[in-house]
Design a protein around this motif. Sequence first.
Motif, short mmCIF file in Angstrom:
data_model
loop_
_atom_site.label_atom_id
_atom_site.label_comp_id
_atom_site.label_asym_id
_atom_site.label_seq_id
_atom_site.Cartn_x
_atom_site.Cartn_y
_atom_site.Cartn_z
N GLY A 28 0.83 -1.20 0.00
CA GLY A 28 0.00 0.00 0.00
C GLY A 28 0.86 1.24 0.00
O GLY A 28 2.08 1.18 -0.16
N GLY A 29 0.21 2.40 0.19
CA GLY A 29 0.93 3.65 0.17
C GLY A 29 1.89 3.80 1.33
O GLY A 29 2.83 4.59 1.27
N MET A 30 1.67 3.07 2.45
CA MET A 30 2.51 3.19 3.63
C MET A 30 3.73 2.29 3.57
O MET A 30 4.77 2.61 4.13
CB MET A 30 1.70 2.84 4.87
N GLY A 31 3.62 1.13 2.93
CA GLY A 31 4.73 0.20 2.89
C GLY A 31 4.33 -1.14 2.32
O GLY A 31 3.21 -1.34 1.84
N LYS A 47 5.30 -4.92 8.43
CA LYS A 47 5.15 -3.82 7.48
C LYS A 47 6.46 -3.07 7.42
O LYS A 47 6.90 -2.46 8.41
CB LYS A 47 4.02 -2.88 7.87
N VAL A 48 7.10 -3.12 6.26
CA VAL A 48 8.33 -2.36 6.02
C VAL A 48 7.91 -1.01 5.46
O VAL A 48 7.29 -0.92 4.40
CB VAL A 48 9.25 -3.11 5.03
N LEU A 49 8.24 0.04 6.19
CA LEU A 49 7.73 1.37 5.86
C LEU A 49 8.51 2.01 4.73
O LEU A 49 9.72 1.83 4.61
CB LEU A 49 7.79 2.27 7.10
N ARG A 50 7.81 2.77 3.94
CA ARG A 50 8.42 3.44 2.79
C ARG A 50 9.26 4.63 3.25
O ARG A 50 9.00 5.22 4.30
CB ARG A 50 7.33 3.91 1.83
N PRO A 51 10.24 5.02 2.47
CA PRO A 51 11.13 6.13 2.88
C PRO A 51 10.39 7.44 3.11
O PRO A 51 10.77 8.21 3.99
CB PRO A 51 12.11 6.24 1.69
N HIS A 52 9.32 7.71 2.33
CA HIS A 52 8.64 8.99 2.53
C HIS A 52 7.83 9.01 3.82
O HIS A 52 7.38 10.07 4.25
CB HIS A 52 7.75 9.33 1.34
N VAL A 53 7.60 7.85 4.44
CA VAL A 53 6.89 7.79 5.72
C VAL A 53 7.88 7.95 6.88
O VAL A 53 7.65 8.70 7.82
CB VAL A 53 6.10 6.48 5.85
N TYR A 92 10.52 -0.94 10.61
CA TYR A 92 9.36 -1.81 10.41
C TYR A 92 8.46 -1.77 11.63
O TYR A 92 8.87 -1.34 12.72
CB TYR A 92 9.79 -3.25 10.14
N VAL A 93 7.25 -2.26 11.44
CA VAL A 93 6.29 -2.48 12.52
C VAL A 93 5.72 -3.87 12.33
O VAL A 93 5.25 -4.21 11.24
CB VAL A 93 5.15 -1.44 12.51
N ALA A 94 5.78 -4.69 13.38
CA ALA A 94 5.27 -6.07 13.32
C ALA A 94 4.01 -6.17 14.14
O ALA A 94 3.96 -5.70 15.28
CB ALA A 94 6.32 -7.05 13.83
N THR A 95 2.98 -6.79 13.57
CA THR A 95 1.71 -6.95 14.27
C THR A 95 1.29 -8.42 14.24
O THR A 95 1.85 -9.23 13.50
CB THR A 95 0.60 -6.11 13.61
N ARG A 96 0.31 -8.70 15.06
CA ARG A 96 -0.25 -10.06 15.07
C ARG A 96 -0.73 -10.42 13.67
O ARG A 96 -1.43 -9.64 13.02
CB ARG A 96 -1.40 -10.12 16.06
N TYR A 97 -0.37 -11.60 13.22
CA TYR A 97 -0.81 -12.05 11.91
C TYR A 97 -2.20 -12.67 12.03
O TYR A 97 -2.43 -13.55 12.86
CB TYR A 97 0.17 -13.07 11.34
#
Length: 573
Positions: A28-31, A47-53, A92-97
């Motif tokens: 998505g737009g965030m990563g 979620k690996v975040l994009r550089p612009h975030v 990155y941010v890791a959440t419950r799958y």
Amino acid sequence: MCVTTSPKAPPPGLTVGGYALRARLGEGGMGVVHLGQKPGERPVAIKVLRPHVVGDDEARRRLAREVSSLTRVRSRRIAEIVDADPWGEIPYVATRYVPGLSLHDHVQDEGALSGDDLLWFADCLAEAVEAVHAVGVLHRDIKPSNVIMEGRTPILIDFGLARVAEDSRITMNGWLLGTPGYLAPEILYGDDASAASDVHAWAATVAYAGTGRAPFGRGPSVAIMDRVRRGEHDLSGLDPQVLPLVEEALAPVARDRPSLEEVRDWLEDLADPEALGEDDRPRERLAASPVTLPYAVLAHEDAAAPTLVGTGVASRQPEAPASEPVHWSEEWDEQDDDTHHDLPAHGWGDDGTVPHRQTRVLPDGTTEYVTDYGPPVRERAPAGERLRRSGTLLALGGVVAGGITVAPYLALAVLFAGVWLLRSGSMAASSVGHRRSRRGIKWYDGIQLLLAAPWHVVAGVGGTLLLFLWSLGIAAAIALLCFAASLSMLTSLGTIGVFFAVGLWWGPGSERLRSPVHRVVDPLARRGVPWLLVTLLVAAGASGLGAAASAQGTSWAPDDAAPLSDVRLPGWL
């Protein structure tokens, strides 16, 4: 030997934060979202975040603060954060799958929800959004692709990160994340996101779950946004049980939508407990203590309604004057529509201003901007404006003191009637506002106000009596001090009148009096010449009353003599 890699799989052996990336879940737009796992542990969504975030130290510090505050609690309706590293080489941010399909894919495969399944879905999703709001944060991107179906229960994902992106460099340049058809109208007008905005997105998502199509249709982004702004939704085929609630929650004006608490109360009244399983029975409502607001992760991106790479529809160019058209640029990542558009601000509000934004001024001189969201945003009024308000209020207090000096009994009767009417009117206005917040503006609001007016007049008596007794008690104490100081009758009555006015203004329940007075005084204080004329006129009236009392003495009508007139103390005239 050549090893090929699936386009859905990350490069072999790639790890992020010690998590081996097993598969790519979405983008998505965030990563980019991957399925990750540490040896011997459960898989998580990374979620690996994009550089612009997250592109600089300030953005990383902001992300670290948000993650720290949002991981303190848990909720069963959200995919909570389990790990994060804002400072890593790859943040990155890791959440419950959550295994399962997104609501978008679930509806495409299984069909739209209805009956008890739709009621259960709507209530669980509302519970998830309520958990988000309980810690004072908005989701900002509720849509079918951000809801994962765990059996028949929705799990909300990908919330919180939009708040980080909102402060990033892309939004500083007039860009905002969102999705056409699920962005609330006030955001499209340029206002801030609010709790009511999440309610609107909740309703659009429930409508999709119940009909299998986006409530504001498909097509070019500008056309979808235009339908959203006008409230032109298509809810045909939606279960009649939830149709009225969804219609109200999709109201174009934020203040006309029900609150989340009202939404849940409505749904609980509709729910049939016998149709729910043991684990599905409604549990206790979220308390005031924080529940959970994770930064959850994006999985199964909605192909039909993708996250926008960026949009400027909710950001005004700060250097543009309000009297000139303000332009927004947008770049929609929707199918093959990558064009740019300029949207004029005229027609969206008076002189390009943002509509649906209310203001009121509190007694301490603070301007309160109510943008249909949670706690109101307060802005201190300029010092000159506060001074002008104070001058007008002091002049009004002088009229009260002068009236009590000239004719105490008559002045008290007039004040009682005035306070009674103002309090009753304030109660009636609050009642109308509360009804409109629950079910929107109706054509019969005026008739209902007139029919309820007698009740509000009766209901206002008790509070007015309490406020008057409070003020009379203060006046009696001041009278004793005046007697002890051997002040003259006129001086004593003037002093008593001043403190009586103070008691009325700050006594119990006086907000019902201050509010209507401020509605007149505050706008006047913003206009220099009209304020000066009115204030001088009121001050002249107060001075005239004082001069009349000095020249003609005090009238105790309808009584014949002053109270305790047979008592003589030194210094009394």
